[in-house]
Scaffold this motif. Structure first.
Motif, PDB file in Angstrom:
ATOM      1  N   ALA A  53       7.143  11.499   0.615  1.00 31.75           N
ATOM      2  CA  ALA A  53       7.130  12.059   1.970  1.00 31.75           C
ATOM      3  C   ALA A  53       7.801  11.124   2.964  1.00 31.75           C
ATOM      4  O   ALA A  53       8.566  11.563   3.836  1.00 31.75           O
ATOM      5  CB  ALA A  53       5.695  12.343   2.405  1.00 31.75           C
ATOM      6  N   VAL A  96       4.892  14.451   5.286  1.00 33.33           N
ATOM      7  CA  VAL A  96       6.127  14.127   6.027  1.00 33.33           C
ATOM      8  C   VAL A  96       5.815  14.035   7.519  1.00 33.33           C
ATOM      9  O   VAL A  96       6.296  13.130   8.227  1.00 33.33           O
ATOM     10  CB  VAL A  96       7.221  15.182   5.771  1.00 33.33           C
ATOM     11  CG1 VAL A  96       8.465  14.875   6.630  1.00 33.33           C
ATOM     12  CG2 VAL A  96       7.604  15.219   4.294  1.00 33.33           C
ATOM     13  N   ALA A 113       8.551  16.917  -1.423  1.00 34.96           N
ATOM     14  CA  ALA A 113       7.718  16.280  -0.404  1.00 34.96           C
ATOM     15  C   ALA A 113       6.712  17.260   0.180  1.00 34.96           C
ATOM     16  O   ALA A 113       7.037  18.420   0.459  1.00 34.96           O
ATOM     17  CB  ALA A 113       8.598  15.713   0.702  1.00 34.96           C
TER      18      ALA A 113
END
Length: 650
Positions: free
Chosen positions: A442, A400, A395
């Motif tokens: 993410a 994120v 990710a």
């Protein structure tokens, strides 16, 4: 959402069936879409609800029951509530439908709908309301307004709305043959026909787009599912309806009786009736099922078989090892029936191989081999390839961070905290629609970090080219599960495969029949297992404790495994449907079959999907957790018609 199990006491000296509640695991998230599933609920003691929250929940219930007056009164009490769009929606929706759930033809809510759609344009809830309104507009036959709104309907996942859209096109003079072909690919399940679809079929029939036998097939689909009122809505009732009803009640009697009088009706009617009789016999694993199907096969008219009959014809042929019937039945399948399940691509390839066409079989298997599911794994092994996990794409932390500040995901969490998983999933999934693989990874990572493992799984499942299987197949609570499984010699990867299927790692998952926790254990089963392993002070309330739930669920899984000769296929089926049933299914086998054929021919739709998903999950968990190369075929093994041994297992 959770699915319901069927439970049955065989008799007091034999086996009681375990009832557990499972999540259907697919990348399209059927786990949360099917109508016969129940949403996960939290105990009221787990939730801090304000007085307004409680009124909101009452409003939701009133809206669900289409109590317009009550919804209006409750909504007025929430003028300052922070989820204003849902308050408005829950007041409007009961004005569109009567208490029986049928769309109203009145125009009294039109202005409210129009204002809502303008104010909340582009939201998940606006799309939901547009779906509702399209049903009303279709019933009114207000095609100009319908067409305008249908063009903006994003999800387009309602069968009745699709039928209304085709009706609108029919009124504009579009080719009746083109529309008829589309109808055949849409109307696959009579549960979703409603009023719109029979009316559409009748209109196309009157325009000479369907033959009377084709219209009768749609009616037969309803009769097969015991929807008699729906069946009567078609202009041409199924002339063999009495035979279908008899087969539904007692296929053995129907087989015997129809064999004596089949010659009295047309070949089309005879073929269709033999198909229905074959379907019900096949579901009872009766070898006469294939005999009935062969009678139909000789007569032809394969297009008159209902989708469910087409599928069970393949399964009956698989059990008996008739690869010619397998191949030819799949060849004649309705295109959308064949496409909706990769099973038919796989079994068609296998039939080609068994019948000597190695090159075509290889081509079909290669098309499946890069797909991450049960049949993709089988295809890889058939091609001599290893089951693999794709390279991990980690990710992106900046993405994120974006996900963690996204208001839609935060709102979904708010719904989850209120015990409203259906609404939470709607908001979460809507936000995923146009995300790239990297963004999906993410978001899945964000979900994992905040403990929403089910969202992590189902979000990561959506990626197409870039993947992170540690998010698709997470291993939370390993510090608890590993020692429990290790102490009894239970394969941890298989246990994880089962938990992923059962609860999607939702610790407080509850079914409406009482199963609970990560491993969805029933109280009665828990008491039995607790006694067997010496947990003498056990109380059902302890199932909420993660370690207790894992201990009892793991021990029970190990018990059914030992009771069923160490077969993962049989034991997985037993965990889902009760240990008595896979024993009976095994006893009815005509020969030793490969485990994949046993799984494919399980009579219960839910258990059939469950076994496939659990074992496919276990393969990926094995591939990620060790240097060992997983083998789905080895874990499936073979299943023989071995006489079952009586057991005390519940």
């Amino acid at each position: 959402m959770l699915q319901r199990k069927t439970t049955k006491l065989i008799n007091k000296h034999l086996l009681m069936s375990l009832v557990v509640v499972a999540f259907a695991s697919t990348s399209l998230e059927l786990a949360y879409a099917q109508k016969n599933q129940t949403a996960t609920k939290k105990k009221s003691s787990d939730i801090s609800l304000t007085s307004d929250d409680k009124i909101f929940l009452e409003l939701r219930e009133a809206s669900k029951n289409n109590e317009a007056s009550k919804a209006k009164d409750l909504g007025q009490k929430l003028s300052n509530y922070d989820i204003a769009d849902y308050v408005a929606y829950f007041q409007i929706k009961p004005r569109l439908f009567d208490k029986g759930g049928a769309p109203r033809a009145e125009t009294m809510a039109d202005d409210a709908v129009d204002q809502f759609l303008k104010k909340y344009d582009g939201t998940a809830l606006a799309d939901r309301l547009r779906n509702d309104w399209l049903l009303v507009l279709g019933k009114r036959k207000d095609w100009p307004t319908f067409d305008r709104e249908y063009a903006q309907f994003v999800l387009d996942d309602d069968t009745q709305v699709k039928c209304y859209a085709l009706q609108s096109r029919l009124t504009k003079g579009e080719s009746v043959n083109v529309l008829a072909a589309e109808v055949k690919n849409i109307l696959l399940d009579s549960r979703y026909f409603g009023d719109a679809c029979p009316d559409l079929v009748n209109s196309i029939y009157k325009a000479n787009g369907f033959s009377k036998h084709e219209v009768a097939t749609f009616s037969r689909m309803a009769v097969e599912n015991n929807f008699e009122t729906l069946a009567n809505r078609f202009d041409v009732p199924d002339p063999m309806a009495d035979i279908v009803r008899s087969a539904r009640k007692s296929p053995e009697v129907a087989f015997r009786d129809f064999d004596k009088k089949a010659w009295r009706t047309s070949k089309e009617n005879t073929a269709a009736a033999w198909g229905s009789v074959g379907q019900y016999l096949a579901k009872k694993l009766d070898p006469n099922g294939l005999k009935a199907f062969k009678m139909q096969h000789e007569l032809g008219h394969h297009h008159l078989l209902t989708p469910e009959t087409q599928e069970w014809k393949v399964r009956a042929a698989l059990r008996e090892g008739d690869w010619r019937i397998v191949k030819e039945t799949i060849d004649h399948m309705t295109p959308s029936v064949r496409k909706r399940d990769p099973a038919w691509t796989y079994w068609h390839a296998r039939a080609q191989k068994e019948l000597g066409d190695e090159s075509l079989a290889k081509e079909s298997l290669q098309a499946l081999s890069d797909q991450y599911h049960f049949y993709g794994q089988l295809a890889r092994e058939d091609l001599g390839m290893k089951i693999h996990v794709p390279k991990r794409v980690a990710a992106d932390e900046s993405l994120v961070k974006q996900a963690s500040s996204n208001k839609a995901f935060a709102r979904a969490v708010r719904f989850y905290d209120m015990g409203l998983r259906f609404e939470g999933n709607r908001e979460w999934n809507w936000e995923l629609r146009n995300l790239s693989d990297k963004q999906l990874i993410a978001v899945a990572e964000h979900a994992k970090r905040i403990g929403l493992y089910d969202r992590a799984v189902n979000t990561a499942d959506r990626t197409k080219l870039e993947h992170d299987f540690s998010l698709r197949y997470p291993t939370p609570f390993k510090e608890s599960l590993a020692p429990i499984a290790g102490s009894i010699g239970l394969d941890t990867n298989w246990a994880y495969g089962l938990i992923r299927q059962e609860s999607r790692f939702i610790m407080n998952a509850r079914s409406h029949v009482g199963a609970s926790g990560l491993m969805q254990v029933m109280p009665a089963t828990a008491k039995y297992v607790a006694k067997k392993i010496g947990m003498n002070s056990f109380k059902p309330s302890q199932l909420d404790d993660m370690k207790v739930n894992l201990t009892l669920g793991s021990n029970y899984l190990n018990m059914v495994l030992q009771d069923l000769d160490g077969s993962w296929a049989l034991a997985s089926a037993a965990y889902n449907a009760g240990p008595g049933r896979p024993k009976m299914w095994r006893e009815k086998l005509p020969r030793v079959v490969e485990g994949a054929i046993f799984a494919e021919t399980i009579p219960f739709n839910e258990t059939r999907g469950y076994v496939k998903n659990v074992l496919a999950n276990a393969s990926y968990y094995t591939a990620m957790s060790s240097n060992k190369t997983p083998s789905l075929k080895q874990n499936l093994g073979t299943v023989s018609p071995k006489a079952s041994v009586l057991s005390e297992l519940p």
